[in-house]
Design an enzyme around this catalytic site. Structure first.
Site, PDB file in Angstrom:
ATOM      1  CE  LYS A 269      -4.366   0.818  -0.027  1.00  0.00           C
ATOM      2  NZ  LYS A 269      -5.546   0.106  -0.446  1.00  0.00           N
TER       3      LYS A 269
HETATM    4  P1  NAD Z   1     -13.277   7.641  -2.645  1.00  0.00           P
HETATM    5  O1  NAD Z   1     -12.624   8.536  -2.426  1.00  0.00           O
HETATM    6  O2  NAD Z   1     -13.879   7.471  -4.146  1.00  0.00           O
HETATM    7  O3  NAD Z   1     -14.830   7.645  -1.990  1.00  0.00           O
HETATM    8  C1  NAD Z   1     -14.865   7.729  -0.439  1.00  0.00           C
HETATM    9  C2  NAD Z   1     -16.286   8.249  -0.055  1.00  0.00           C
HETATM   10  O4  NAD Z   1     -16.197   8.467   1.146  1.00  0.00           O
HETATM   11  C3  NAD Z   1     -16.576   9.753  -0.620  1.00  0.00           C
HETATM   12  O5  NAD Z   1     -17.708   9.961  -1.007  1.00  0.00           O
HETATM   13  C4  NAD Z   1     -16.098  10.575   0.760  1.00  0.00           C
HETATM   14  O6  NAD Z   1     -16.862  11.851   0.518  1.00  0.00           O
HETATM   15  C5  NAD Z   1     -16.671   9.684   1.528  1.00  0.00           C
HETATM   16  N1  NAD Z   1     -16.233   9.651   2.886  1.00  0.00           N
HETATM   17  C6  NAD Z   1     -14.931  10.108   3.417  1.00  0.00           C
HETATM   18  N2  NAD Z   1     -15.130  10.243   4.898  1.00  0.00           N
HETATM   19  C7  NAD Z   1     -16.485  10.063   5.195  1.00  0.00           C
HETATM   20  C8  NAD Z   1     -17.012   9.992   6.441  1.00  0.00           C
HETATM   21  N3  NAD Z   1     -16.559  10.241   7.619  1.00  0.00           N
HETATM   22  N4  NAD Z   1     -18.542  10.094   6.593  1.00  0.00           N
HETATM   23  C9  NAD Z   1     -19.183   9.647   5.290  1.00  0.00           C
HETATM   24  N5  NAD Z   1     -18.625   9.898   4.131  1.00  0.00           N
HETATM   25  C10 NAD Z   1     -17.125   9.723   4.194  1.00  0.00           C
HETATM   26  O7  NAD Z   1     -12.858   6.120  -2.154  1.00  0.00           O
HETATM   27  P2  NAD Z   1     -13.145   4.723  -2.657  1.00  0.00           P
HETATM   28  O8  NAD Z   1     -12.210   4.041  -3.612  1.00  0.00           O
HETATM   29  O9  NAD Z   1     -14.788   4.601  -2.850  1.00  0.00           O
HETATM   30  O10 NAD Z   1     -12.630   4.062  -1.310  1.00  0.00           O
HETATM   31  C11 NAD Z   1     -13.749   3.734  -0.203  1.00  0.00           C
HETATM   32  C12 NAD Z   1     -13.199   2.794   0.702  1.00  0.00           C
HETATM   33  O11 NAD Z   1     -13.068   1.599   0.090  1.00  0.00           O
HETATM   34  C13 NAD Z   1     -11.695   2.753   1.322  1.00  0.00           C
HETATM   35  O12 NAD Z   1     -11.551   2.344   2.450  1.00  0.00           O
HETATM   36  C14 NAD Z   1     -10.870   2.205   0.446  1.00  0.00           C
HETATM   37  O13 NAD Z   1      -9.687   1.654   0.809  1.00  0.00           O
HETATM   38  C15 NAD Z   1     -11.955   1.191   0.023  1.00  0.00           C
HETATM   39  N6  NAD Z   1     -11.458   0.162  -1.250  1.00  0.00           N
HETATM   40  C16 NAD Z   1     -11.562   0.759  -2.185  1.00  0.00           C
HETATM   41  C17 NAD Z   1     -11.384  -0.076  -3.529  1.00  0.00           C
HETATM   42  C18 NAD Z   1     -11.452   0.689  -4.845  1.00  0.00           C
HETATM   43  O14 NAD Z   1     -11.453  -0.002  -5.739  1.00  0.00           O
HETATM   44  N7  NAD Z   1     -11.865   1.881  -5.036  1.00  0.00           N
HETATM   45  C19 NAD Z   1     -10.948  -1.348  -3.420  1.00  0.00           C
HETATM   46  C20 NAD Z   1     -11.066  -1.941  -2.154  1.00  0.00           C
HETATM   47  C21 NAD Z   1     -11.355  -1.176  -0.973  1.00  0.00           C
END
Ligand code: NAD
Length: 429
Positions: free
Chosen positions: A119
């Site tokens: 990561k």
């Molecule tokens: P992103 O940046 O696209 O979206 C994150 C969202 O969460 C945004 O809408 C943001 O405004 C919201 N957010 C942040 N803090 C918040 C809070 N305290 N309350 C409510 N909403 C809040 O990110 P993503 O890619 O969707 O990733 C989200 C999670 O999923 C992370 O933990 C990431 O590690 C995990 N993840 C993502 C992927 C991927 O393919 N994108 C894969 C596996 C895991």
């Protein structure tokens, strides 16, 4: 001498609620004990292989020099090249990156794809940076860690606040240094430059697939099921969209800007359009506004935390009404909350299974890039579905065998695979 009259926090609990690496390790320890992991392997698997800290100087648009801090952690590469996203966020710490790299190791092993785990992160606030500044940070960070990157050694992907655009800059920077185009150095790229069809939706699609399996196990289906989603980014918005299409009612969604609620169901298509135009849910008026905390505790059957770590804690876990929690985010539930949810009989689909759709299609992307032959979207989705349904079944079987919660069962499957590879390879010492 008597003890000083101060109340000390219970160190173990404090760490488990606050420190993501310790929270991850607590689950690892539990699985290692059930696996009867030998002492030597236990020590090897508790430590990351490599931790890198870099300073990233850039010239800001104002002409001022700014220096950002970046991290890259390779947790374990025994099963193949390290694989793991890069996030740009002010809250990034080395402990968080270590935990996320370990989760990637277990996740890749759980879905049985030939990758290790890594990561990366840069401590910055992209919302205050211009596109040009973001590009400079990305390129300088890439060149600072270039020795460890590569299709056979370490392959980044998008994570919080990074996207296809950022992956394209990484691919270009790496390729300029190597003097030839290397598409397989990152995944989550634009489709035109070697990205995979279905990658953008893969994590949310994965959430939908495993939630459907969990509902079926409890004798339910998406029809008539109410769902609350925390985080409306890549993962949360796609999961909400696909589950709504499958017949579920999305009753609550939130992002950083606001939290929305409608017990009769939100119009997800309209919300997607709203966010596409305004980049946030804030300002949407066709729903009741609730507090961010309430999204986690509204009346619903399924809760999808898809924002960030440590949001389900000992404080709010007793108030959660959902029967199923599908962890779209990495590490959304503290170890203390796990215990409370288990006692309440909540069916938790742990992060390393629930959000593994992303890395699975990243693996497909890497395979396609290396083969130079690209698959249609149906093939991608079909193969993703097969891997996740199989992995879900393996976790259920392990939970049954050891009479443990799904999270520990998934760690047992994953840690056993990584340990098995170490045993086969032996130690080069
Ligand atoms: P992103 O940046 O696209 O979206 C994150 C969202 O969460 C945004 O809408 C943001 O405004 C919201 N957010 C942040 N803090 C918040 C809070 N305290 N309350 C409510 N909403 C809040 O990110 P993503 O890619 O969707 O990733 C989200 C999670 O999923 C992370 O933990 C990431 O590690 C995990 N993840 C993502 C992927 C991927 O393919 N994108 C894969 C596996 C895991």
């Amino acid at each position: 001498m008597s003890e000083p009259a101060i109340i000390r926090p219970d160190k173990q609990t404090f760490l488990a609620e606050e420190n993501p690496f310790e929270a991850m390790m607590e689950r690892f320890d539990h699985a290692a004990k059930l696996l009867n992991l030998d002492r030597g392997l236990y020590k090897v698997l508790r430590n990351p292989e490599k931790q890198i800290i870099v300073s990233i100087p850039i010239l800001r648009d104002s002409g001022e020099v700014e220096v950002f801090t970046g991290y890259r952690v390779l947790y374990n590469t025994s099963r193949g090249p390290a694989k793991g996203g890069i996030r740009f966020d002010l809250n990034v710490t080395l402990e968080e990156v270590k935990a996320l790299a370990a989760w990637m190791t277990w996740k890749c092993a759980l879905v049985n794809i030939p990758f290790g785990g890594s990561k990366g992160g840069v401590v910055c606030d992209p919302s205050t940076m211009s596109m040009g500044e973001l590009e400079k940070v990305t390129r300088r960070y890439t060149s600072s860690i270039i020795e460890i990157l590569g299709p056979d050694s370490d392959v980044p992907a998008p994570d919080v606040n990074t996207n296809e655009r950022v992956m394209a800059w990484i691919m270009d920077t790496y390729s300029m240094h190597k003097r030839h185009t290397v598409t397989a150095v990152v995944t989550g790229k634009p489709v035109e430059m070697g990205g995979s069809l279905g990658r953008r939706e893969a994590t949310g699609r994965g959430c939908m697939i495993v939630t459907r399996e969990a509902l079926a196990k409890l004798g339910m289906s998406f029809k008539g099921t109410r769902i609350a989603v925390q985080g409306f980014g890549n993962v949360g918005s796609v999961a909400a969209d696909l589950m709504a299409q499958a017949g579920a009612t999305i009753v609550a969604v939130s992002d950083k800007s606001t939290a929305l609620y409608n017990p009769k169901g939100l119009d997800v298509q309209e919300l997607l359009k709203w966010v596409k135009e305004r980049r946030q849910l804030g300002g949407y008026t066709k729903a009741e506004t609730i507090s961010h905390e309430q999204v986690l505790t509204v009346d619903c059957e399924v809760l999808i935390p898809a924002a960030t770590e440590n949001v389900i804690t000992r404080k709010n876990a007793p108030h959660i009404k959902a029967k199923i929690i599908c962890e779209g985010a990495n590490g959304p539930t503290s170890a203390a909350a796990d215990k409370i949810l288990e006692d309440k009989g909540v069916f938790v689909i742990p992060d390393i299974l629930a959000n593994a759709g992303g890395v699975t299609v990243s693996y497909f992307e890497w395979v396609q890039d290396r083969g130079g032959y690209f698959w249609d979207e149906d093939t991608v989705n079909r193969r993703l579905e097969a891997i996740l349904v199989r992995s879900f079944g393996e976790v259920m079987a392990m939970a049954e065998k050891h009479k443990v919660a799904n999270r520990i069962a998934s760690y047992i499957v994953a840690v056993d695979r990584v340990a098995g590879m170490h045993r086969l390879r032996g130690m080069y010492a």
